[in-house]
Enzyme design. Structure first.
Site, PDB file in Angstrom:
ATOM      1  CB  THR A  62      -0.937   0.014   1.220  1.00 36.79           C
ATOM      2  OG1 THR A  62      -0.156  -0.171   2.415  1.00 36.79           O
ATOM      3  CG2 THR A  62      -1.969  -1.085   1.136  1.00 36.79           C
ATOM      4  CE  LYS A 122       3.147  -2.137  10.520  1.00 37.52           C
ATOM      5  NZ  LYS A 122       3.219  -2.828   9.235  1.00 37.52           N
ATOM      6  CB  CYS A 139       6.979   0.438   7.068  1.00 35.36           C
ATOM      7  SG  CYS A 139       6.809  -1.178   6.297  1.00 35.36           S
ATOM      8  CE  LYS A 162      16.077  -2.603  10.228  1.00 37.45           C
ATOM      9  NZ  LYS A 162      14.999  -3.193  11.056  1.00 37.45           N
TER      10      LYS A 162
END
Length: 439
Positions: free
Chosen positions: A88, A210, A266, A329
């Site tokens: 998404t 979430k 995210c 990361k």
């Protein structure tokens, strides 16, 4: 009891979920519209880097418990439980989440559902999406209401995705019926038997868990980075400040690490989508603080560039800059919204001769930033450099030998934008060491 499980969408979430469902004993069919990706997965090759994933894929492709297809019709005939794991992303020219791929799963799968089954959404979606999809599923499926929907959000950390799937800190089941709940409980029994707590709730709450979690984590990261700004102005040490705060059990130390800020696929897009959805619901004022969270995060990139320029006597023109890190990361090859590449790109635009090295993300970095220079090792990247920037905290970088590297660079200066290095060790070796929020 083993289930026949399909996993639709074999990106980061889906490929990991498919392999882990096979690992806990289910028969799994992965589904993707990308035939090239399906072929790679069927050969046991992961399309991205995640520690341990390729070995798990190869293991269960070989034992026949896991296979892949491009056919929704085959998936519908095979599965008792269908997981939707598509992305998404953020819409173009806006903050909202683009849910067309989630919609497409229902549109393409539902018309083939001719026997009772459970469709389970795992994607991060705006609150209200699951209810809409449930109605559409009933409308399109030949089996009607016997094709039920549930929502089971994921909480994966890149670099720890297998651990987070097989031993999660919690499972959330958003359901409308006892039958859906019972199916999920049985499917996840190998996980919950190890003590994983389960929270059973309605669709909207499951969706909000979430997005709320990501908003909280983003806020915590931006809080300590805001304190880094204050520390720089006041001559304090944000590393020691964070250490002191972490001993308060109400605060804790996780995600309380100052640095160049968060990125990836995210947190940035999820907090923006959360703000957008709050506006649509008429409660935008409840989340206005997230605008500042986002702003603080982006300012860290700007401050890193400024600090690097200060170390180069005010200009990058004619300076060789070594950048250690490209992934957003460590333990990942994901460069989506990577602070490291954003900083590297800005410095190059300001005249710097930038060379990047990353243990796993080089290919993805080249695709996203083809004009940057790339090296095959840290030593190659540092050759003749006037400044070294540590922008992703890989363990390989923590273990670098500053004494040996001092003879490789033109000028021994390092900006540690992740607070990953030992300042005393690098200074003893003759380096000028600077870090965000530290004297």
């Amino acid at each position: 009891m083993p289930f026949r499980v399909t996993v639709i969408g074999t990106g980061y979430l889906g490929a990991t979920h498919a392999a882990c469902m096979a690992e806990i004993g289910h028969e799994v069919l992965g589904v993707d519209v990308d035939a090239e990706r399906v072929a790679a997965l069927q050969a046991g090759r992961a399309p991205f880097y995640e520690p341990g994933l390729e070995a798990l894929l190869a293991k269960h492709v070989a034992d026949g418990r896991l296979r892949f297809t491009t056919s929704y019709e085959e998936a519908a005939a095979f599965g008792d439980v269908h997981f939707s794991c598509v992305g998404t992303p953020q819409v173009e020219n806006g903050y909202a989440a683009d849910v067309r791929y989630v919609d497409a799963v229902i549109e393409q799968l539902a018309p083939h559902l001719k026997r009772p089954c459970l469709v389970v959404g795992k994607s991060t979606v705006p609150v209200g999406t699951a209810s809409r999809l449930a109605d559409r599923l009933t409308e399109l499926a030949p089996v009607g209401e016997l094709a039920e929907l549930a929502w089971n959000p994921e909480f994966l950390r890149e670099g720890f995705a297998i651990e987070d799937t097989l031993s999660p800190d919690r499972l959330v089941f958003g359901v409308r019926s006892d039958a859906s709940r019972a199916t999920l409980e049985e499917l996840y029994r190998p996980v919950t038997d190890k003590g994983t707590p389960v929270v059973v709730t309605d669709f909207p709450t499951a969706e909000l868990v979430k997005t709320s979690a990501n908003a909280f984590l983003a806020t915590k990261i931006s809080f300590i980075n805001a304190m880094a700004e204050v520390c720089e102005a006041g001559g304090a040490d944000v590393g020691k400040l964070a250490e002191a705060l972490s001993h308060d059990e109400r605060i804790g130390g996780r995600f309380l690490r100052p640095g160049v800020g968060f990125g990836g696929g995210c947190l940035p897009k999820d907090i923006r989508a959360f703000m957008a959805r709050a506006g649509e619901l008429g409660v935008d004022q409840a989340l206005t603080f997230l605008r500042e969270v986002d702003s603080i995060n982006m300012r860290r990139r700007t401050r890193t560039v400024e600090l690097a320029r200060e170390q180069c006597d005010g200009q990058f023109l004619g300076r060789r800059i070594a950048v250690l890190g490209a992934a957003f990361k460590p333990d990942s090859d994901d460069v989506r919204d990577s602070p490291a590449l954003n900083v590297a790109g800005r410095i190059q635009l300001m005249g710097g001769d930038v060379t990047v090295y990353d243990p796993k993300a080089m290919d993805n970095a080249r695709k996203s930033f083809p004009t940057l220079g790339y090296a095959l090792s840290p030593e190659d990247a540092l050759q003749g450099a006037h400044l070294v920037l540590l922008l992703t905290e890989w363990e390989e970088f923590r273990n670098l030998n500053p004494e040996r590297l001092r003879d490789v660079v033109a000028v021994p200066r390092v900006v540690d934008a992740r607070g990953a290095l030992d300042p005393a060790q690098w200074r003893r070796a003759g380096w000028t060491y600077r870090a965000l929020g530290r004297p």
